[in-house]
Design a protein around this motif. Structure first.
Motif, PDB file in Angstrom:
ATOM      1  N   TYR A 179       0.794  -1.224   0.000  1.00 23.45           N
ATOM      2  CA  TYR A 179       0.000   0.000   0.000  1.00 23.45           C
ATOM      3  C   TYR A 179       0.831   1.281   0.000  1.00 23.45           C
ATOM      4  CZ  TYR A 179      -4.309  -2.595   0.744  1.00 23.45           C
ATOM      5  OH  TYR A 179      -5.388  -3.418   0.588  1.00 23.45           O
ATOM      6  N   THR A 230      -6.461  -1.883   8.707  1.00 25.12           N
ATOM      7  CA  THR A 230      -6.947  -3.222   8.355  1.00 25.12           C
ATOM      8  C   THR A 230      -8.035  -3.696   9.303  1.00 25.12           C
ATOM      9  OG1 THR A 230      -5.346  -4.391   9.740  1.00 25.12           O
ATOM     10  CG2 THR A 230      -4.644  -3.845   7.488  1.00 25.12           C
ATOM     11  N   THR A 261      -7.931  -1.131   3.834  1.00 24.19           N
ATOM     12  CA  THR A 261      -8.097  -2.386   3.097  1.00 24.19           C
ATOM     13  C   THR A 261      -9.573  -2.696   2.874  1.00 24.19           C
ATOM     14  OG1 THR A 261      -8.141  -3.788   5.075  1.00 24.19           O
ATOM     15  CG2 THR A 261      -5.961  -3.341   4.083  1.00 24.19           C
TER      16      THR A 261
END
Length: 116
Positions: free
Chosen positions: A42, A48, A76
């Protein structure tokens, strides 16, 4: 909440790192080790699902996500799925976010990214 690039003070707690604000008002430092394995993919450590597990136990009415000075925090797909279960307000970590948190009457939790 006071905020400068790379620093934040919320509920009397000074942080030089990203932070979580819990429903009870307590503030904890972000545990990047939960997501660090995705940093290369990323370009920086994304938010996350592993970091958002606490939301299930705390059951906030609304979740704030401060996406950083320029709003560049990557999130995410799995984290977005968890957030989809809540009323979410996502915006750059700024004075506007500070105002929103001050006015918020509902039970809330927040994730605050303090850079980029």
């Amino acid at each position: 909440m006071t905020w400068k690039f790379g620093k934040i003070k919320i509920n009397g707690v000074k942080c030089k790192n990203d932070a979580y604000v819990h429903v009870d008002g307590s503030v904890t430092k972000r545990d990047k080790s939960l997501s660090k394995h995705l940093k290369e993919e990323y370009g920086q450590t994304p938010l996350t699902d592993r970091e958002l597990v606490f939301l299930r136990n705390e059951e906030p009415e609304v979740v704030y996500v401060g996406t950083g000075f320029c709003g560049q925090l990557p999130i995410t797909y799995a984290a977005k799925r968890i957030l989809d279960g809540f009323d979410v307000i996502m915006m750059p970590t700024s004075k506007e976010l500070k105002k929103a948190l001050k006015k918020e009457k509902r039970k809330y939790a927040a994730f605050l990214h303090v850079t980029c």
